[in-house]
Scaffold this active site. Structure first.
Site, PDB file in Angstrom:
ATOM      1  N   ASP A 697       0.830  -1.200   0.000  1.00 21.23           N
ATOM      2  CA  ASP A 697       0.000   0.000   0.000  1.00 21.23           C
ATOM      3  C   ASP A 697       0.873   1.261   0.000  1.00 21.23           C
ATOM      4  O   ASP A 697       0.612   2.216  -0.727  1.00 21.23           O
ATOM      5  CB  ASP A 697      -0.903  -0.050   1.248  1.00 21.23           C
ATOM      6  CG  ASP A 697      -1.870   1.111   1.277  1.00 21.23           C
ATOM      7  OD1 ASP A 697      -2.621   1.261   0.294  1.00 21.23           O
ATOM      8  OD2 ASP A 697      -1.857   1.881   2.261  1.00 21.23           O
ATOM      9  N   LYS A 701       1.457   4.266  -2.863  1.00 18.56           N
ATOM     10  CA  LYS A 701       1.312   5.694  -2.574  1.00 18.56           C
ATOM     11  C   LYS A 701       2.564   6.470  -2.966  1.00 18.56           C
ATOM     12  O   LYS A 701       2.475   7.563  -3.542  1.00 18.56           O
ATOM     13  CB  LYS A 701       1.020   5.912  -1.085  1.00 18.56           C
ATOM     14  CG  LYS A 701      -0.381   5.453  -0.690  1.00 18.56           C
ATOM     15  CD  LYS A 701      -0.558   5.482   0.811  1.00 18.56           C
ATOM     16  CE  LYS A 701      -1.976   5.139   1.215  1.00 18.56           C
ATOM     17  NZ  LYS A 701      -2.112   4.908   2.653  1.00 18.56           N
TER      18      LYS A 701
END
Ligand code: ADP
Ligand code: ASP
Ligand code: MG
Length: 833
Positions: A697, A701
């Site tokens: 994750d 980002k």
């Protein structure tokens, strides 16, 4: 004296007729009441005649239902003993049946018979209404409306008609006015077709007429009752003409298509004629011609809401607004005649239109290029082939020499007309029209301005007609507020909150920001609800289950695109790659995308770039601020810096609310494995927490931030230093949860060491000098990452301008509320374009 016309929609049922009775009997002045056939009856008569002509016996059933409708209506209005009226109707129905039977036997339908058959609609309705209204006298329009034939149509013989009308109504209203009482008799007398001179209320069947020469029954064309009324008003110098129908007035656009259309208080004749000629069915266009020169005002009123002010049409200056109304004609074709150069070819236009008119093909839009290399004209789809043939035959010599090309035809188009006297003076209206259509992905195929100063007509594909009308209406009439139409996909924590927030803000946005947010679609993985009028009711979850249509991602895409709604925004609150794969198709159809889903922006660089470029090219938005730091303004800030000429040199950030929560929560009492469970339960983590633990994750980002900062980077370029061994990611969810506590002891040992050294764990993402990494770092006291509570995020941006002291953005970086608010902010920024 006034002339009142009640259309088929006003005389369709017993309740409607009672309403007509109240309106007419309430008048103190003399009135001539022109009436249409009961709603739908003219169509039925024409259908029955058509069937009989083909020998299709089903005409009998159509006739029977029509006869029953009239009989039942009379019974409902007058009870069981309608007497003379019933006899009159029975006689009319008998003759009608005989005519239809005759047509069926001979299998021919001469024009004369067709006109006679269709005349029974008005002949029967006027009998019923004359009997219903106290003190009314029936006048027979066949006695005074005259037509003559031209090119297969019946045109008004105005000279003969005017004379006959004046004679027929010579004493109308006069005696009654002088005597001050109603001279007409009651019910039964009212059925006599002979005028009772001196009556104050005259009933006249609309639409029907006779041929001046032959005396055959004819009519004034579909919608012609308006024309009958106008002819009477003009011939008798009426004070006013009132057209009573089923809408509150002449509206800015067809209310069946444009839900936000509203009543226009006053219109000039010129404007009304343009709109009616261009498909505004509310008044039959020719009906405006007789009253226009005499400036007899026309009032459009609603039979079912008589107190509404309605619209007044009369000779007057406009109210300064450039555009008064819009109208459209569907199912048209463009025929184009072209040549390498028409310069010097004499009389092309007159030959062209002469040939078309000989073939009785009507042309309602012409556009000619100034270089004289082409003429494009619009005809009905049904006339397109005949028009092409006619043109090719007319110009056969030129075509055979190569001086001209054979005509081309483009079908299934629609013309939209924007009308207003103010167009004469207004500047930039055509430009505005092209811009708003273009922004909504609608191409303009032809444009005509200037046949009158009051009309700009644009041709678009038929499938875009509704959308074109909506965007034009929205921008010219509803400039007071703007609309955005949202499709919300995903109703988990973020999507659910978003719908709640939109609902909570809707009133305020309308009031303060003049923005109307409509949720026109809501979808979850396998079901969806769609409605142009909005689906954001309280019980949408329940309705999705019971009424939702089954969907796949492809079906969802086709429905959203198929609805073809203007100013559409697709809002992705899922984490699904299949949904992310739809964005490009949405952009291609001028639908903006706002997404909390990180898949697209972190996918292959080529795909990311392609999506951004496609959105830019189509003039729509691709916004994903919530992909990083939930509601924190990170991506917008990076873009603002970049756009103002700054350069992002370094990004250091704690971007995982989940991991930060875990490392802030871990303590002597709460072991590592339990913190992971808590993060999942409290909605901070991705549905599968391993996406967070694996650093995936955060990698996504970092990739998104770096790309927005202007760097070309793939996920595989990011070095990941992880703190959970690989084998935790290759097993099933159950095994993962079972194994997780085995890490607790080692974490606790390390935690105690850190505590002693006054350090804290932070999972840090970093971009600098073409190097990208994510790693669990031990942050000493005093560092700006040291104090970072709960699930907060922190982003340090080192740029050319913010060099010694980097810019710092900090705050809640996870949670449904702030993420939904971030999505909401992206939606709002689209409204601000
Ligand atoms: P009637 O039977 O009373 O003659 P019509 O059906 O011929 O009624 O005309 C009224 C209808 O015209 C309305 O119900 C409406 O749907 C349609 N219409 C189309 N354009 C407009 C417009 N600009 N304003 C009002 N009505 C319109
Ligand atoms: N009854 C005719 C029609 O339906 C005329 C009218 O209603 O104006 O066209
Ligand atoms: Mg009508």
């Amino acid at each position: 004296m006034k002339v009142l016309k009640f259309g088929g929609t006003s005389v369709g049922t017993a309740e409607a007729l009672q309403q007509v009775k109240r309106i007419v009997e309430g008048r103190s002045e003399s009135v001539i009441v022109v009436v249409s056939a009961l709603g739908g009856v003219t169509d039925q008569l024409l259908r029955a005649a058509g069937m009989a002509e083909k020998g299709d016996r089903a005409y009998a059933a159509t006739f029977e239902s029509l006869a029953a409708r009239h009989r039942e209506l009379v019974a409902e209005l007058f009870g069981d003993a309608p007497g003379a009226l019933m006899e009159t109707l029975a006689g009319q129905l008998d003759t009608l049946r005989t005519r239809l039977d005759g047509v069926c036997t001979l299998k021919v339908l001469p024009e004369k018979t067709r006109c006679e058959i269709v005349s029974y609609g008005e002949r029967m309705s006027s009998e019923i209404i004359a009997a219903l209204i106290e003190g009314a006298t029936l006048y027979d329009a066949l006695d005074f409306i005259r037509t003559f034939p031209q090119q297969g149509r019946h045109l008004l013989d105005s000279h003969a008609t005017e004379k006959l009308v004046r004679e027929a109504f010579a004493d109308f209203g006069e005696m009654a006015g002088r005597a001050g009482h109603d001279a007409a008799g009651g019910l039964v007398e009212g059925c006599h077709p002979r005028p009772d001179r001196g009556s104050r209320i005259a009933i006249v069947p609309g639409f029907i007429a006779r041929d001046s020469a032959s005396g055959d029954i004819t009519n004034l064309g579909r919608g012609g009752s308006d024309y009958t009324a106008s002819i009477l008003a003009a011939a008798l110098d009426a004070e006013a003409l009132e057209i009573w129908t089923d809408v509150d007035g002449f509206m800015t656009a067809d209310p069946r298509i444009i839900k936000t259309s509203y009543v226009i208080d006053t219109l000039s004749f010129a404007e009304a004629m343009e709109l009616c000629n261009f498909g505004a069915k509310v008044v039959y266009a020719p009906a405006l011609y007789p009253v226009y020169p005499k400036d007899i005002p026309v009032h459009i009123k609603n039979t079912f809401n008589p107190d509404a002010q309605g619209t007044t049409i009369r000779n007057q200056a406009g109210d300064g607004r450039p555009v008064t109304g819009i109208a459209s004609i569907g199912d048209i074709a463009l025929v184009t005649l072209s040549a390498p150069s028409m310069v010097g070819l004499i009389g092309i236009d007159s030959r062209l239109f002469g040939a078309l008119s000989r073939q009785e093909i009507s042309v309602f839009l012409v556009s000619q290029s100034s270089s004289e290399t082409g003429i494009t004209f619009g005809v009905a789809n049904a006339d397109a082939e005949a028009a092409r043939r006619t043109v090719d035959e007319e110009f056969a010599p030129e075509i055979s020499h190569g001086a001209m090309r054979p005509a081309t035809v483009e079908k299934d188009l629609a013309a939209v007309a924007v009308v207003g006297e103010g167009l004469k003076y207004a500047k930039g209206i055509a430009g505005k029209l092209f811009t708003i259509l273009g922004r909504n992905g609608i191409g303009v195929l032809a444009c005509a301005q200037g046949s009158s100063d009051y009309n700009i007509s644009l041709v678009v594909e038929q499938k875009y007609l509704r959308k074109s009308l909506n965007v034009i209406h929205d921008s010219f009439f509803l400039s007071e507020y703007q609309e955005l139409n949202l499709f919300i996909c995903g109703i988990g924590t973020v999507g659910g909150k978003l719908i709640e927030q939109i609902r909570g803000q809707r009133e305020r946005l309308m009031r303060e920001r003049n923005l109307k947010l409509n949720i026109v679609g809501i979808a979850r993985s396998t079901k969806a609800l769609f409605s142009r009028d909005g689906v954001d009711s309280d019980d949408f979850r329940q309705r999705l289950e019971t009424e939702g249509m089954p969907i796949t991602p492809e079906r969802l895409r086709d429905e959203v695109i198929g609805m073809n709604i203007f100013n559409s925004v697709f809002v992705d609150c899922t984490a699904s790659p299949q949904i992310a794969a739809l964005y490009k198709d949405f952009f291609a159809h001028s639908i903006s995308v706002v997404t909390a889903n990180k898949i697209a922006a972190s996918s292959d660089y080529a795909n990311y770039k392609d999506l951004k470029e496609t959105a830019l090219k189509r003039g729509v938005k691709f916004l994903f601020e919530t992909n990083v730091g939930a509601g924190l303004p990170v991506i917008n800030t990076i873009n603002a810096l970049k756009n103002s000429g700054d350069r992002i040199e370094k990004i250091e950030a704690v971007l995982s609310g989940t991991l930060n929560f875990i490392f802030n929560t871990i303590s002597a009492d709460i072991p590592f494995s339990q913190t992971v469970k808590m993060a999942q339960e409290q909605g901070f983590s991705e549905p599968d927490p391993r996406i967070d633990l694996s650093g995936k994750d955060v990698i996504r980002k970092l990739v998104i931030l770096s790309r927005e900062a202007g760097y070309r980077v793939e996920q595989s370029d990011v070095e990941a230093h992880l703190f959970v061994p690989d084998d935790f990611f290759d097993c099933s969810m159950e095994e993962f949860w079972a194994k997780l506590p085995s890490l607790d002891a080692q974490f606790e040992k390390e935690r105690q060491r850190l505590e002693a050294e006054h350090k804290r764990w932070r999972f840090v993402a970093k971009m600098e000098n073409g190097q990208y990494s994510v790693s669990l770092r031990e942050i000493p006291e005093g560092h700006s990452f040291y104090v970072l509570d709960g699930s907060n995020n922190i982003i340090l941006l080192t740029t050319e301008r913010y060099h010694l002291h980097p810019m710092l953005i900090q705050g809640y970086g996870a949670g449904a509320d702030v993420t939904a608010a971030g999505v909401f902010a992206d939606i709002m920024s689209i409204a601000n374009i």
